[in-house]
Motif scaffolding. Structure first.
Motif, PDB file in Angstrom:
ATOM      1  N   PRO A  74      -0.759  -6.532   6.809  1.00  0.00           N
ATOM      2  CA  PRO A  74      -1.571  -5.419   6.297  1.00  0.00           C
ATOM      3  C   PRO A  74      -1.277  -4.094   7.000  1.00  0.00           C
ATOM      4  O   PRO A  74      -1.349  -3.031   6.366  1.00  0.00           O
ATOM      5  CB  PRO A  74      -3.006  -5.882   6.554  1.00  0.00           C
ATOM      6  N   ASP A  75      -0.922  -4.128   8.278  1.00  0.00           N
ATOM      7  CA  ASP A  75      -0.660  -2.881   9.001  1.00  0.00           C
ATOM      8  C   ASP A  75       0.606  -2.203   8.484  1.00  0.00           C
ATOM      9  O   ASP A  75       0.627  -0.977   8.283  1.00  0.00           O
ATOM     10  CB  ASP A  75      -0.534  -3.159  10.499  1.00  0.00           C
ATOM     11  N   ALA A  76       1.665  -2.989   8.287  1.00  0.00           N
ATOM     12  CA  ALA A  76       2.917  -2.418   7.782  1.00  0.00           C
ATOM     13  C   ALA A  76       2.723  -1.862   6.377  1.00  0.00           C
ATOM     14  O   ALA A  76       3.221  -0.774   6.043  1.00  0.00           O
ATOM     15  CB  ALA A  76       4.014  -3.478   7.787  1.00  0.00           C
ATOM     16  N   LEU A  77       1.993  -2.601   5.543  1.00  0.00           N
ATOM     17  CA  LEU A  77       1.738  -2.129   4.190  1.00  0.00           C
ATOM     18  C   LEU A  77       0.866  -0.873   4.207  1.00  0.00           C
ATOM     19  O   LEU A  77       1.102   0.072   3.444  1.00  0.00           O
ATOM     20  CB  LEU A  77       1.067  -3.229   3.362  1.00  0.00           C
ATOM     21  N   ALA A  78      -0.134  -0.839   5.090  1.00  0.00           N
ATOM     22  CA  ALA A  78      -1.001   0.334   5.194  1.00  0.00           C
ATOM     23  C   ALA A  78      -0.199   1.568   5.611  1.00  0.00           C
ATOM     24  O   ALA A  78      -0.457   2.682   5.141  1.00  0.00           O
ATOM     25  CB  ALA A  78      -2.129   0.073   6.199  1.00  0.00           C
ATOM     26  N   GLU A  79       0.790   1.373   6.488  1.00  0.00           N
ATOM     27  CA  GLU A  79       1.641   2.491   6.907  1.00  0.00           C
ATOM     28  C   GLU A  79       2.413   3.049   5.715  1.00  0.00           C
ATOM     29  O   GLU A  79       2.505   4.271   5.530  1.00  0.00           O
ATOM     30  CB  GLU A  79       2.619   2.023   7.985  1.00  0.00           C
ATOM     31  N   LEU A  80       2.954   2.151   4.887  1.00  0.00           N
ATOM     32  CA  LEU A  80       3.696   2.586   3.704  1.00  0.00           C
ATOM     33  C   LEU A  80       2.788   3.335   2.733  1.00  0.00           C
ATOM     34  O   LEU A  80       3.156   4.391   2.204  1.00  0.00           O
ATOM     35  CB  LEU A  80       4.331   1.382   3.012  1.00  0.00           C
ATOM     36  N   LEU A  81       1.606   2.802   2.487  1.00  0.00           N
ATOM     37  CA  LEU A  81       0.688   3.436   1.539  1.00  0.00           C
ATOM     38  C   LEU A  81       0.192   4.777   2.074  1.00  0.00           C
ATOM     39  O   LEU A  81      -0.072   5.706   1.296  1.00  0.00           O
ATOM     40  CB  LEU A  81      -0.488   2.501   1.242  1.00  0.00           C
ATOM     41  N   ASP A  82       0.063   4.895   3.386  1.00  0.00           N
ATOM     42  CA  ASP A  82      -0.318   6.173   3.989  1.00  0.00           C
ATOM     43  C   ASP A  82       0.778   7.209   3.779  1.00  0.00           C
ATOM     44  O   ASP A  82       0.492   8.382   3.471  1.00  0.00           O
ATOM     45  CB  ASP A  82      -0.589   5.978   5.477  1.00  0.00           C
ATOM     46  N   VAL A  83       2.030   6.791   3.942  1.00  0.00           N
ATOM     47  CA  VAL A  83       3.149   7.709   3.675  1.00  0.00           C
ATOM     48  C   VAL A  83       3.100   8.173   2.226  1.00  0.00           C
ATOM     49  O   VAL A  83       3.305   9.357   1.924  1.00  0.00           O
ATOM     50  CB  VAL A  83       4.494   7.023   3.984  1.00  0.00           C
ATOM     51  N   GLY A  84       2.817   7.248   1.321  1.00  0.00           N
ATOM     52  CA  GLY A  84       2.737   7.601  -0.094  1.00  0.00           C
ATOM     53  C   GLY A  84       1.636   8.606  -0.366  1.00  0.00           C
ATOM     54  O   GLY A  84       1.830   9.577  -1.122  1.00  0.00           O
ATOM     55  N   GLN A 141      10.774  -2.166  -6.347  1.00  0.00           N
ATOM     56  CA  GLN A 141      10.201  -1.321  -7.395  1.00  0.00           C
ATOM     57  C   GLN A 141       8.680  -1.258  -7.291  1.00  0.00           C
ATOM     58  O   GLN A 141       8.074  -0.205  -7.509  1.00  0.00           O
ATOM     59  CB  GLN A 141      10.616  -1.854  -8.774  1.00  0.00           C
ATOM     60  N   THR A 142       8.076  -2.386  -6.938  1.00  0.00           N
ATOM     61  CA  THR A 142       6.623  -2.418  -6.775  1.00  0.00           C
ATOM     62  C   THR A 142       6.185  -1.534  -5.607  1.00  0.00           C
ATOM     63  O   THR A 142       5.202  -0.785  -5.708  1.00  0.00           O
ATOM     64  CB  THR A 142       6.140  -3.861  -6.556  1.00  0.00           C
ATOM     65  N   LEU A 143       6.912  -1.628  -4.495  1.00  0.00           N
ATOM     66  CA  LEU A 143       6.577  -0.801  -3.331  1.00  0.00           C
ATOM     67  C   LEU A 143       6.780   0.678  -3.640  1.00  0.00           C
ATOM     68  O   LEU A 143       5.975   1.522  -3.222  1.00  0.00           O
ATOM     69  CB  LEU A 143       7.436  -1.224  -2.130  1.00  0.00           C
ATOM     70  N   ASP A 144       7.840   1.006  -4.380  1.00  0.00           N
ATOM     71  CA  ASP A 144       8.061   2.401  -4.771  1.00  0.00           C
ATOM     72  C   ASP A 144       6.921   2.907  -5.646  1.00  0.00           C
ATOM     73  O   ASP A 144       6.456   4.043  -5.493  1.00  0.00           O
ATOM     74  CB  ASP A 144       9.391   2.541  -5.523  1.00  0.00           C
ATOM     75  N   ALA A 145       6.468   2.056  -6.577  1.00  0.00           N
ATOM     76  CA  ALA A 145       5.352   2.448  -7.441  1.00  0.00           C
ATOM     77  C   ALA A 145       4.099   2.703  -6.614  1.00  0.00           C
ATOM     78  O   ALA A 145       3.339   3.640  -6.883  1.00  0.00           O
ATOM     79  CB  ALA A 145       5.092   1.360  -8.486  1.00  0.00           C
ATOM     80  N   ALA A 146       3.869   1.875  -5.595  1.00  0.00           N
ATOM     81  CA  ALA A 146       2.685   2.045  -4.748  1.00  0.00           C
ATOM     82  C   ALA A 146       2.761   3.330  -3.932  1.00  0.00           C
ATOM     83  O   ALA A 146       1.728   3.926  -3.606  1.00  0.00           O
ATOM     84  CB  ALA A 146       2.548   0.842  -3.807  1.00  0.00           C
ATOM     85  N   VAL A 147       3.969   3.779  -3.608  1.00  0.00           N
ATOM     86  CA  VAL A 147       4.125   5.014  -2.847  1.00  0.00           C
ATOM     87  C   VAL A 147       3.795   6.237  -3.697  1.00  0.00           C
ATOM     88  O   VAL A 147       3.126   7.160  -3.242  1.00  0.00           O
ATOM     89  CB  VAL A 147       5.565   5.122  -2.285  1.00  0.00           C
ATOM     90  N   VAL A 148       4.235   6.240  -4.940  1.00  0.00           N
ATOM     91  CA  VAL A 148       4.119   7.458  -5.753  1.00  0.00           C
ATOM     92  C   VAL A 148       2.902   7.470  -6.672  1.00  0.00           C
ATOM     93  O   VAL A 148       2.594   8.503  -7.256  1.00  0.00           O
ATOM     94  CB  VAL A 148       5.401   7.678  -6.594  1.00  0.00           C
ATOM     95  N   ASP A 149       2.205   6.329  -6.806  1.00  0.00           N
ATOM     96  CA  ASP A 149       1.075   6.276  -7.737  1.00  0.00           C
ATOM     97  C   ASP A 149      -0.138   5.657  -7.038  1.00  0.00           C
ATOM     98  O   ASP A 149      -0.060   4.549  -6.507  1.00  0.00           O
ATOM     99  CB  ASP A 149       1.450   5.439  -8.973  1.00  0.00           C
ATOM    100  N   ALA A 150      -1.258   6.374  -7.044  1.00  0.00           N
ATOM    101  CA  ALA A 150      -2.459   5.920  -6.337  1.00  0.00           C
ATOM    102  C   ALA A 150      -3.017   4.626  -6.930  1.00  0.00           C
ATOM    103  O   ALA A 150      -3.477   3.745  -6.191  1.00  0.00           O
ATOM    104  CB  ALA A 150      -3.519   7.018  -6.370  1.00  0.00           C
TER     105      ALA A 150
END
Length: 264
Positions: free
Chosen positions: A62-72, A121-130
């Motif tokens: 969850p921490d690594a994913l939270a970091e990615l979503l925060d960047v997004g 592709q899923t991770l990219d979508a999570a970065v650019v779309d809330a």
């Protein structure tokens, strides 16, 4: 028990265990008298391999994913503000963090090259779309995500304020041409994304019905085998009954003859 609790349990399972667990959860809800919940559980779709990999990321890292979503989130904010410096910095960080999170997904094993691409592709979508970010964070994905709009990208440093002003007519023409090109690009991207979504939905539906077919075929085979065993037992029982009937008739006849001799 509510649907979110059940979904949390189900989407934590590997795809191979999902269907049987979903049926058990639906039966339990029905037995408890909650028919609506039972129907809602039955509608939950079996996750693809790539969707399960992202769901597992949400639970195990969850921490690594939270970091990615925060960047997004920060990247989208910088794009809204047209902050060229922040966009350049965050775009580089996005690549680093996405790579790290993607490696965590692949480290668990079991991902083909195609499934790995779907994870990216899923991770990219999570970065650019809330909305996509919220879905990834919940860990209830049944299929990979795709983004069909414009993705935040670096913008040139030194906006028009640091350049020599162009004439109003030239600037207007440039903006019009850029808008037309952007609209055409958006249309092509949206068409490609729509076709990709339709393809993935068709593949997911086929997988689910193929799995249902396998279950139905297995169940039919087991019941047919049981019927065959019962028919064999019934045939043997009928033969024993016929033998018993024959002995009964012989015994009755002999008893009758013996009684007639006694009466003479």
């Amino acid at each position: 028990m509510d649907l979110d609790e059940v979904a949390d349990r189900l989407y934590a399972l590997p795809p191979s265990e999902f269907t049987a667990a979903r049926e058990a959860e639906a039966r339990a809800a029905k037995d408890a008298g909650d028919v609506r919940l039972s129907r809602d559980i039955a509608k939950l779709r079996r996750p693809t391999v790539s969707a399960y990999a992202v769901n597992r990321l949400a639970r195990e890292h969850p921490d690594a994913l939270a970091e990615l979503l925060d960047v997004g989130e920060r990247l989208r904010a910088a794009w809204q503000e047209q902050d060229a410096d922040a966009l350049a910095e965050l775009t580089q960080r996005r690549g680093d963090v996405t790579g790290k999170v993607g490696r965590l997904a692949r480290r668990a094993g079991g991902l083909s090259a195609a499934a790995g691409t779907e994870v990216d592709q899923t991770l990219d979508a999570a970065v650019v779309d809330a909305d996509a970010a919220d879905q990834v964070r919940r860990g209830h994905l049944a299929k990979p995500l795709h983004y069909s709009g414009f993705a935040p990208a670096p913008i040139p440093r030194g906006r028009p304020a640091t350049r020599r002003r162009k004439s109003a007519d030239t600037e207007a023409d440039t903006e019009t041409g850029a808008a037309a090109a952007a609209a055409e690009a958006a249309k092509r991207e949206e068409t490609a994304a729509r076709k990709a979504r339709e393809r993935q939905e068709a593949e997911a539906a086929h997988r689910e019905w193929r799995e249902a077919l396998e279950v139905a075929e297995r169940e039919h085979g087991e019941r047919a085998e049981k019927v065959a065993r019962l028919e064999t037992k019934l045939a043997k029982a009928r033969k024993r009954l016929a033998d018993s009937q024959q002995r009964l008739e012989v015994t009755r006849r002999e008893e009758r003859h013996a009684r007639q001799r006694l009466d003479r």
